[in-house]
Write a protein that holds these residues in place. Sequence first.
Motif, short mmCIF file in Angstrom:
data_model
loop_
_atom_site.label_atom_id
_atom_site.label_comp_id
_atom_site.label_asym_id
_atom_site.label_seq_id
_atom_site.Cartn_x
_atom_site.Cartn_y
_atom_site.Cartn_z
N GLN A 123 -36.37 -6.92 12.76
CA GLN A 123 -36.49 -6.90 11.31
C GLN A 123 -35.88 -5.66 10.66
O GLN A 123 -35.10 -5.77 9.71
CB GLN A 123 -37.96 -7.02 10.91
CG GLN A 123 -38.54 -8.40 11.12
CD GLN A 123 -37.81 -9.46 10.34
OE1 GLN A 123 -37.65 -9.38 9.14
NE2 GLN A 123 -37.34 -10.49 11.05
N VAL A 124 -36.22 -4.48 11.13
CA VAL A 124 -35.67 -3.27 10.50
C VAL A 124 -34.17 -3.14 10.75
O VAL A 124 -33.41 -2.87 9.81
CB VAL A 124 -36.44 -2.02 10.98
CG1 VAL A 124 -35.77 -0.76 10.46
CG2 VAL A 124 -37.89 -2.08 10.47
N PRO A 125 -33.68 -3.36 12.00
CA PRO A 125 -32.22 -3.32 12.18
C PRO A 125 -31.47 -4.33 11.31
O PRO A 125 -30.43 -4.01 10.74
CB PRO A 125 -32.04 -3.62 13.67
CG PRO A 125 -33.32 -3.21 14.30
CD PRO A 125 -34.38 -3.50 13.28
N VAL A 126 -31.99 -5.54 11.21
CA VAL A 126 -31.28 -6.56 10.43
C VAL A 126 -31.38 -6.25 8.93
O VAL A 126 -30.45 -6.54 8.16
CB VAL A 126 -31.80 -7.96 10.75
CG1 VAL A 126 -33.04 -8.34 9.94
CG2 VAL A 126 -30.72 -9.01 10.52
N GLY A 127 -32.48 -5.60 8.51
CA GLY A 127 -32.57 -5.17 7.11
C GLY A 127 -31.49 -4.16 6.78
O GLY A 127 -30.88 -4.20 5.70
N TRP A 128 -31.25 -3.24 7.72
CA TRP A 128 -30.17 -2.26 7.52
C TRP A 128 -28.82 -2.97 7.46
O TRP A 128 -27.96 -2.63 6.62
CB TRP A 128 -30.18 -1.24 8.66
CG TRP A 128 -29.10 -0.21 8.52
CD1 TRP A 128 -29.15 0.95 7.82
CD2 TRP A 128 -27.78 -0.27 9.09
NE1 TRP A 128 -27.96 1.63 7.92
CE2 TRP A 128 -27.09 0.90 8.69
CE3 TRP A 128 -27.12 -1.19 9.90
CZ2 TRP A 128 -25.79 1.16 9.07
CZ3 TRP A 128 -25.81 -0.94 10.29
CH2 TRP A 128 -25.16 0.23 9.87
N GLU B 183 -33.09 -15.82 13.93
CA GLU B 183 -33.74 -16.08 12.64
C GLU B 183 -34.15 -14.81 11.89
O GLU B 183 -34.54 -14.88 10.73
CB GLU B 183 -34.98 -16.95 12.85
CG GLU B 183 -34.67 -18.40 13.16
CD GLU B 183 -35.90 -19.29 13.07
OE1 GLU B 183 -36.93 -18.81 12.55
OE2 GLU B 183 -35.83 -20.44 13.49
N ALA B 184 -34.04 -13.67 12.54
CA ALA B 184 -34.62 -12.44 11.99
C ALA B 184 -34.08 -12.08 10.61
O ALA B 184 -34.80 -11.49 9.79
CB ALA B 184 -34.39 -11.28 12.95
N GLY B 185 -32.84 -12.42 10.31
CA GLY B 185 -32.24 -11.98 9.05
C GLY B 185 -32.53 -12.84 7.85
O GLY B 185 -32.22 -12.44 6.71
N VAL B 186 -33.14 -14.01 8.04
CA VAL B 186 -33.24 -14.97 6.95
C VAL B 186 -34.10 -14.46 5.80
O VAL B 186 -33.66 -14.40 4.64
CB VAL B 186 -33.77 -16.32 7.47
CG1 VAL B 186 -34.02 -17.28 6.30
CG2 VAL B 186 -32.77 -16.93 8.44
#
Length: 446
Positions: A83-88, A133-136
């Motif tokens: 979640q945090v890596p994909v948020g970045w 799916e993490a980035g959706v």
Amino acid sequence: MSLQGRTSPQAGASTQQARAATGRRTNVRWMLFVLLLVLVTVNYVDRGSISVALPLIQQEFGLSPQLTGLLLSAFFWTYALMQVPVGWLIDRFGPRKVLTASCVGWGAATAASGLTGGFLTMFLARMGIGVAEAGVMPAGGKLNAIWMHPKERGRGATILDAGAPLGAGVGGILISGLIALFGGWRTSFLIAGLATALLGIAVWWYVRDHPRQHRSVNDAEAEYIEASHRAEDEEAAAAGATTRRALLPYLKFRSFWAMCLGWLGFNGVFYGLLTWGPLYLSQAKHFKLASIGWSTFAIFGAGFVGELLGGLLADRLRAKGHGANAVMRSLLGISSAIVTLGLVGVTIVGSPLAAVALLSTVLFFLRWVGLFWSVPAILGGRTNAGVLGGAMNLAGNIAGMVTPIAVGFIVGATHSYTGALLYFVASAVIMGVAVLALDYSKRLPV
């Protein structure tokens, strides 16, 4: 006014100018969020497909309740950690690329799960779905910050998040129907995976990172959005909160932790019902596969309706001049109280239909907390909405990791679902405390 990031043909430009001349805003932002609703719906059809097929998978693979809980948690381990890596990545490269890659990746992983031969390979396939799916949802939160006027973000957040209960409800009927049609669960997973990968094409075609990059947005709509952003930016500049930040500076604020804990408590209830709900109906209430599908649709369909109404109610109250804290704390406080009481009621009633009715009520009010997808933009602005949305979803999916395993051990040790339902009650209490502690009225000064 010049159009940035566009290379449309002259005919397209003339059409847009003609629209702008009428003074009527286009409504592309709402169409975009309808597409996101479809995307999240499919997301949860795929995510929850294993729960509907679980009675068959559990029998075929010979799984104990403890191993079943571990299998149900596999998705959430990688989903949460990403979640945090994909948020970045979303803040750095934009939501459009991340959403497209997510669709193709999770479609492939869902199809692969239909080819597995046992616990280990299914566990790995579920972990793959979690990565993809993490980035959706963080990307959807970012698009809500970019595309929506602040007065519309309540509806934007709940339209985005309403795909979760809709997908869980539709998935119950769809997956059980495909299982019945093809005589097994594997083909249903292959079909769901292929449909998801194809959806990635629609996402790339329609989604844009900024309104002025979209060929169908006219100047009136773009200016409407941008004017609200300028007002937000002026307020943020006065507070010194306009720079892209890493996550660390936010850790000192109560509202950041309230956001994370609220989402953790919410998902302790929602993911518990999503993963173990069908098996609860099968084992505790003795529903057959078709009845599980329709009952799941009723329960999660109520959540879908509740979420949309919650977003509409929040935006209408804001439009009448009520403050952000008054609106959000009152709505979400009421939601938390009803969810807690409803779950206590499920532990008491013996009738299967009464249990379904109470769970439907629980989901109706629980999904009001989908308004939380407007919180990352409130606390961090457009610039940092991605990383804050990732942090919030990380916290929520820690509950996703822990809850299926905890329920598996509770059911295995007690041979009853009462303890699991009390676990959900405790999660609802955490949610209730957090939604009342969060300050929804201002950006964090980092």
